[in-house]
Write an enzyme that holds these catalytic residues in place. Structure first.
Site, short mmCIF file in Angstrom:
data_model
loop_
_atom_site.label_atom_id
_atom_site.label_comp_id
_atom_site.label_asym_id
_atom_site.label_seq_id
_atom_site.Cartn_x
_atom_site.Cartn_y
_atom_site.Cartn_z
N TYR A 1 0.79 -1.24 0.00
CA TYR A 1 0.00 0.00 0.00
C TYR A 1 0.82 1.29 0.00
O TYR A 1 0.25 2.39 -0.02
CB TYR A 1 -0.97 -0.01 1.19
CG TYR A 1 -1.92 -1.19 1.16
CD1 TYR A 1 -2.84 -1.34 0.12
CD2 TYR A 1 -1.88 -2.18 2.15
CE1 TYR A 1 -3.69 -2.43 0.06
CE2 TYR A 1 -2.73 -3.28 2.10
CZ TYR A 1 -3.64 -3.39 1.06
OH TYR A 1 -4.49 -4.46 1.00
N ASN B 1 -12.96 4.28 -1.49
CA ASN B 1 -12.20 3.04 -1.36
C ASN B 1 -12.87 2.23 -0.25
O ASN B 1 -12.62 2.46 0.93
CB ASN B 1 -10.73 3.32 -1.02
CG ASN B 1 -9.90 2.04 -1.00
OD1 ASN B 1 -10.46 0.94 -0.98
ND2 ASN B 1 -8.59 2.17 -1.00
N HIS C 1 -8.82 1.71 -5.60
CA HIS C 1 -8.04 0.73 -4.85
C HIS C 1 -6.57 1.03 -5.06
O HIS C 1 -6.13 1.21 -6.22
CB HIS C 1 -8.35 -0.70 -5.30
CG HIS C 1 -9.78 -1.04 -5.09
ND1 HIS C 1 -10.29 -1.26 -3.83
CD2 HIS C 1 -10.81 -1.13 -5.95
CE1 HIS C 1 -11.59 -1.48 -3.95
NE2 HIS C 1 -11.93 -1.41 -5.22
N ILE C 2 -5.83 1.08 -4.00
CA ILE C 2 -4.40 1.39 -4.09
C ILE C 2 -3.69 0.25 -4.81
O ILE C 2 -2.89 0.47 -5.73
CB ILE C 2 -3.84 1.61 -2.67
CG1 ILE C 2 -4.54 2.81 -2.03
CG2 ILE C 2 -2.32 1.79 -2.71
CD1 ILE C 2 -4.31 2.94 -0.53
N SER C 3 -3.98 -0.97 -4.40
CA SER C 3 -3.39 -2.14 -5.06
C SER C 3 -4.29 -2.55 -6.23
O SER C 3 -5.44 -2.08 -6.34
CB SER C 3 -3.28 -3.29 -4.05
OG SER C 3 -4.58 -3.69 -3.62
N ARG D 1 -10.46 -11.17 -4.05
CA ARG D 1 -10.45 -9.71 -4.24
C ARG D 1 -10.94 -9.31 -5.64
O ARG D 1 -11.15 -8.14 -5.93
CB ARG D 1 -9.04 -9.14 -4.03
CG ARG D 1 -8.57 -9.25 -2.60
CD ARG D 1 -7.29 -8.50 -2.37
NE ARG D 1 -6.60 -9.05 -1.22
CZ ARG D 1 -6.81 -8.67 0.04
NH1 ARG D 1 -7.67 -7.71 0.32
NH2 ARG D 1 -6.15 -9.24 1.03
O1 CA2 Z 1 -6.00 -1.83 -2.60
C1 CA2 Z 1 -6.89 -1.30 -1.92
O2 CA2 Z 1 -7.00 -0.07 -1.80
C2 CA2 Z 1 -7.84 -2.17 -1.12
O3 CA2 Z 1 -9.13 -1.58 -1.17
C3 CA2 Z 1 -7.30 -2.20 0.29
C4 CA2 Z 1 -8.04 -3.15 1.23
C5 CA2 Z 1 -8.18 -4.54 0.60
O4 CA2 Z 1 -9.00 -5.35 1.43
C6 CA2 Z 1 -8.79 -4.45 -0.79
O5 CA2 Z 1 -8.84 -5.77 -1.32
C7 CA2 Z 1 -7.95 -3.59 -1.70
C8 CA2 Z 1 -7.29 -3.31 2.56
C9 CA2 Z 1 -7.02 -2.03 3.26
C10 CA2 Z 1 -6.02 -2.32 4.32
O6 CA2 Z 1 -5.21 -1.19 4.47
C11 CA2 Z 1 -4.05 -1.32 5.13
C12 CA2 Z 1 -3.14 -0.32 4.98
C13 CA2 Z 1 -1.94 -0.39 5.61
C14 CA2 Z 1 -1.65 -1.45 6.42
C15 CA2 Z 1 -2.57 -2.45 6.59
C16 CA2 Z 1 -3.78 -2.39 5.95
#
Ligand code: CA2
Length: 145
Positions: free
Chosen positions: A22, A74, A100-102, A111
């Site tokens: 992220y 998001n 989505h960041i990823s 996902r």
């Molecule tokens: O890629 C994304 O932005 C997501 O929405 C992020 C979610 C994930 O469940 C989606 O599949 C994709 C997770 C957010 C968790 O964010 C964190 C950031 C830093 C450290 C730990 C978790």
């Protein structure tokens, strides 16, 4: 023009953990960057993050009540699970941009399913935190035309 930037569960941890996925920017960094783009375009952005599904639903309802023009969203983990958030965003009929960041399509299979992509104006996935800026630029552009 008024835009809500809405972030779901665990995104308060941005920049503190899982930087390989992220990145190193925090939500505050993203907010500062978006505020600059917004100011340059005479646009008002406001931010909300919650780890609770019902609070995100309430934020979407409030956006309707305060005449928000669009939402940059998001939904984080709720992307893959939440019919209730989908219903909320459909109910208010506010155009929204999914971020989505990823890249959710190149990670685990679970996902790949998003409850939002088919109803979003546009999806920005896998652009890192720059995806929020791209979504804001798109929202501003669409409002002008
Ligand atoms: O890629 C994304 O932005 C997501 O929405 C992020 C979610 C994930 O469940 C989606 O599949 C994709 C997770 C957010 C968790 O964010 C964190 C950031 C830093 C450290 C730990 C978790």
């Amino acid at each position: 023009m008024k835009i809500l930037v809405l972030n779901g569960p665990n995104l308060n941890m941005l920049g503190m953990r899982e930087e390989d996925i992220y990145g190193s920017e925090t939500l505050d960094d993203i907010e500062a960057k978006l505020k600059k783009t917004a100011n340059d375009n005479e646009c008002e952005v406001y931010f909300y993050q919650s780890n609770a599904e019902h609070e995100l639903i309430d934020a979407i309802h409030s956006a309707f009540e305060n005449d928000t023009d669009s939402i940059i969203f998001n939904p984080a983990g709720y992307t893959h699970t939440s019919v209730a958030l989908r219903d909320a965003i459909l109910a208010v009929k506010i155009p929204f941009y999914e971020v989505h960041i990823s890249d959710i399509n190149s990670r685990e299979d679970f996902r790949k399913k998003s409850y939002f992509s088919d109803i979003a104006e546009k999806v920005f996935s896998g652009h890192g935190t720059e995806g929020y800026v791209l979504a804001l630029e798109e929202a501003i552009k669409n409002k002008k035309v």
